[in-house]
Each structure stands twice: as C-alpha cells, then as structure tokens.
Design an enzyme around this catalytic site. Structure first.
Site, short mmCIF file in Angstrom:
data_model
loop_
_atom_site.label_atom_id
_atom_site.label_comp_id
_atom_site.label_asym_id
_atom_site.label_seq_id
_atom_site.Cartn_x
_atom_site.Cartn_y
_atom_site.Cartn_z
N THR A 36 0.84 -1.20 0.00
CA THR A 36 0.00 0.00 0.00
C THR A 36 0.87 1.25 0.00
OG1 THR A 36 -1.61 -1.26 1.29
CG2 THR A 36 -2.01 1.08 1.07
N ASP A 86 2.04 5.17 6.14
CA ASP A 86 2.44 3.77 6.06
C ASP A 86 1.21 2.88 6.19
OD1 ASP A 86 4.09 1.57 5.85
OD2 ASP A 86 5.21 1.94 7.71
N GLY A 87 1.36 1.64 5.81
CA GLY A 87 0.28 0.67 5.93
C GLY A 87 0.35 -0.07 7.24
N ALA A 88 -0.45 -1.13 7.35
CA ALA A 88 -0.47 -1.97 8.55
C ALA A 88 -0.89 -3.37 8.16
CB ALA A 88 -1.43 -1.41 9.60
N GLY A 100 5.25 -4.88 10.12
CA GLY A 100 6.50 -5.60 9.97
C GLY A 100 6.45 -6.79 9.05
N GLY A 101 5.32 -6.95 8.35
CA GLY A 101 5.24 -8.04 7.39
C GLY A 101 6.30 -7.93 6.31
N GLU A 108 10.59 1.77 10.37
CA GLU A 108 9.24 2.36 10.35
C GLU A 108 8.94 3.03 11.68
OE1 GLU A 108 7.13 -0.74 7.18
OE2 GLU A 108 6.91 -1.06 9.34
N LYS A 126 -7.90 -5.10 7.02
CA LYS A 126 -6.87 -5.00 8.06
C LYS A 126 -7.43 -4.57 9.42
CE LYS A 126 -3.47 -5.91 5.19
NZ LYS A 126 -4.15 -5.98 3.90
#
Length: 224
Positions: A36, A86-88, A100-101, A108, A126
């Site tokens: 993302t 950032d994504g999650a 952290g995937g 980050e 998510k």
C-alpha cells in the site's frame, strides 16, 4: 465490487490529500514500506518539485522514491516532518497496529516517531477487533535468536525464523504465532525489554493518529 488492489489504491489516494494540505518547498514527508505504501509513493511522484523531499523507512522504499525523482533524505538531517504515511498488517479501533510483514518495522517505528502525525493507510480487511491473528514480527540480533525464542515461548508464543530474510539493519526476523494480545501497550513494552530484541511489530505505545481505511463504500476515517 472493488478488488483489494483497488481498495489499497483508494487508501493511498486519500493520504495524498493530506500531502496536498501540507505541501511546500520546505516540507519533508515520511514514507513507509509495503504494497500500500508503494501505491502512495507512486502517487507522491506528482509532488516532486513541490516538496523538499522524503524520508524512507527502507531501502526498498528509498529506491522507489528516487525512481520518481523524489529526494530521499537521511533522517539525521531532518528535524521536522508533518506526516508519516504507512500501511499496517492489522489495526484495531484504538489505532494500535501490528506491522513488519515487510521486515522494515524498526525503521518504520523510528521514522514514525519523528513525524507529527502517523497516517495509516489500509483496506478494510486490516481492521480487526483484537490484534494477534497476524503473526507478530520481531527484529532480533542474530546471536540472541535462541534466547529470545525461549522468552517468547514462555509468553505463550510460537516464534518462527523468517528463513532467508535479513533486515536493512543486518538482523533477523522472528514471526511469533499464537500470542494473546489483550493489552497491546503492555505486551509491546515487555517484548521490547527482552535482551536481543531490537523492536517488535506492535505499534501501540505510539500508534497511528489517523487511519484511512478503504471500504466498498469509500474511505472510513478513524482518528485519536
């Protein structure tokens, strides 16, 4: 019905509206890592020449930013960032996250800590009632792998080495399955205090300030 990729694009586009609000010749934007975040980076390209530059949370993101003509700055040279985007991997209603995937969790967390606001972008899948279905990543000093794994097992987790993966900092990732996360801030503090753990992928002591969640009916916004 929108695909997951289209939903991710919708979330990335929503974050670009925040950039539009703060854009200026001295502005620096913090940028995360992941699928993302990649879409956000591609959209950020149109701001080349309208912002001073960016700070990236990974080498991967830095390369993508540079490919779009965006200046990538060293965080040590930056005193202020209005937003970090950032994504999650998971996010709950408290805006606590598992991240952290992609293995960039330490950088980050560092870059996010400098920004005034953390804007999380994700598709609605998510959003969870309770964190923990997604394995919790930990960046670990290699020599501490076995000792850290024993400590995590004592907490009820099942740590697994992410085979063949080395972080940008030269460390390993342990993905911890089966942890019961009832109090995310308490668990984050406890795991981060295990000797050999650089940081864990819980972002709850300092979570997101705004979440832009793409749904079939548009953007759902959550904020602190």
């Amino acid at each position: 019905m929108l695909t997951q990729q289209q939903l991710k694009q919708q979330a990335a586009d929503a974050a670009l509206e925040f950039v539009e609000q703060v854009a200026g010749p001295d502005v620096i934007i913090g940028v995360g890592t992941g699928s993302t975040a990649d879409l956000f980076i591609d959209g950020l390209a149109r701001f080349a020449g309208r912002i001073r530059g960016t700070v990236a949370s990974s080498e991967r993101s830095a390369q993508r930013l540079a490919s779009h003509g965006l200046l990538v700055l060293d965080l040590n040279d930056v005193q202020y960032m209005p937003i970090y985007v950032d994504g999650a991997d998971e996010i709950d209603a408290n805006l606590h996250m598992i991240k952290g995937g992609g293995g960039a969790l330490t950088r980050e967390k560092i870059v996010a800590s400098v920004a005034e606001r953390f804007i999380c972008i994700a598709d609605e899948s998510k959003l969870v009632d309770r964190l923990g279905a997604f394995p919790l990543p930990l960046e670990v000093i290699p020599m501490a792998r076995a000792a850290v794994a024993r400590s995590l097992a004592a907490l009820g987790g099942e740590p697994r080495l992410r085979e063949g993966f080395v972080t940008d900092n030269g460390n390993i990732i342990l993905d911890v399955h089966g942890l019961s996360i009832n109090d995310a801030p308490a668990l984050e503090a406890r795991v981060n205090n295990i000797p050999g753990v650089v940081t864990c992928g819980l972002f709850s002591l300092a979570g997101a300030d705004v979440a832009l969640l793409a749904t079939q009916n548009g953007i759902r916004r959550l904020s602190r």
